[in-house]
Design an enzyme around this catalytic site. Sequence first.
Site, mmCIF file in Angstrom:
data_model
loop_
_atom_site.group_PDB
_atom_site.id
_atom_site.type_symbol
_atom_site.label_atom_id
_atom_site.label_comp_id
_atom_site.label_asym_id
_atom_site.label_seq_id
_atom_site.Cartn_x
_atom_site.Cartn_y
_atom_site.Cartn_z
ATOM 1 N N HIS A 20 0.805 -1.229 0.000
ATOM 2 C CA HIS A 20 0.000 0.000 0.000
ATOM 3 C C HIS A 20 0.841 1.284 0.000
ATOM 4 O O HIS A 20 0.641 2.162 -0.838
ATOM 5 C CB HIS A 20 -0.932 0.019 1.220
ATOM 6 C CG HIS A 20 -1.789 -1.194 1.350
ATOM 7 N ND1 HIS A 20 -2.915 -1.385 0.593
ATOM 8 C CD2 HIS A 20 -1.683 -2.295 2.139
ATOM 9 C CE1 HIS A 20 -3.479 -2.537 0.919
ATOM 10 N NE2 HIS A 20 -2.750 -3.103 1.857
HETATM 11 C C1 BDR Z 1 -1.977 0.875 5.792
HETATM 12 O O1 BDR Z 1 -2.063 0.377 7.123
HETATM 13 C C2 BDR Z 1 -0.811 -0.066 7.577
HETATM 14 O O2 BDR Z 1 -0.938 -1.294 8.196
HETATM 15 C C3 BDR Z 1 0.098 -0.085 6.369
HETATM 16 O O3 BDR Z 1 1.426 0.248 6.728
HETATM 17 C C4 BDR Z 1 -0.513 0.948 5.458
HETATM 18 O O4 BDR Z 1 -0.018 2.237 5.761
HETATM 19 C C5 BDR Z 1 -2.778 -0.026 4.875
HETATM 20 O O5 BDR Z 1 -4.129 -0.029 5.272
#
Ligand code: BDR
Length: 317
Positions: free
Chosen positions: A241
């Site tokens: 992500h």
């Molecule tokens: C986001 O949540 C975190 O767990 C990850 O690093 C990312 O920023 C994804 O939903």
Amino acid sequence: MPPIPVIIDTDPGQDDAFAILLALAAPEIDVLGLTTVAGNMGLPQTTDNARRIVELAGHGALPVHAGCARPLMRAPRPVPEIHGETGIDGWDWAEAAEGPAPGHGVDFIIDTVLAHPEPVTMILLGPQTNFAMALRRAPEIAENIARVVFMGGGYFEGGNMTPAAEYNILVDPEAARITLGSGIPVTAVPLDCTHNCAAPVGWSEVLARHSQPVMQACAGMMEFFERYGNAKHGTASRPLHDAVAVAALIWPELFEGRLCPVDVECAGELTTGMTVVDWLRQTGKPDNCLWLNGCSDPQAVYDRMEAALARLGQPGA
Ligand code: BDR
Ligand code: CA
């Protein structure tokens, strides 16, 4: 084009680690410093992780400033069940040689933005507590911020922590609301975009073919990330992500979206942390966010990312 000056606010997190490494490797970006926040792990761990990441990349001189240890109004929500006990599980990390730079992360954001000769771009990869605090303390920073690019939210895809809420927004919805209400141009890289930008199946094996330690670390983290994500989502691969957010900044031609009004639900019984996207512009509110919802060529994103990461540690990178 001169490189874009950026501050990265982060809570590593394997996908944060990829995002930081990609930003450090990308000639399109000039990283001025990192600030850390409580998110995937508590603040001491995310700060230590950020130090380990910049040092492994050969950028140990870059300042890493610890920021806020808890969201504006809520309790922290660490998620070792997603990212492992360290947050960057999957690789046997060396101890960081140095601790964080002196000075609070919020002060670093304020001082750096105000002093920089060019407008600065903020990259927000975790709960947005630090940036919201900086805006509240020194609203004048908005005038020297070119853009905020954040990973967070989801509208068409819903959430990944509740049916309505994505992690970064759920943890500090009040902070995200401050970002979106700031009047600064905002680009959101939500689940709607990242879920359309999954890594190629078996990408960890592709990374593992590179012998440099930084690539071995990436391969290990990717393998860990794939294992959790594939088990939860029943897919053959997962998107990184936060790294997709950096990719969208440096390779905008590979992404699609729409400028529209976006707000955050902070008080819903079932929907706290939901990003409410007025995709059809029905509210009459002003457009405040470029909401990305598509990636035209995920393979190109990850091919370019692999090439960039492989440059780290080489002369000039
Ligand atoms: C986001 O949540 C975190 O767990 C990850 O690093 C990312 O920023 C994804 O939903
Ligand atoms: Ca993150």
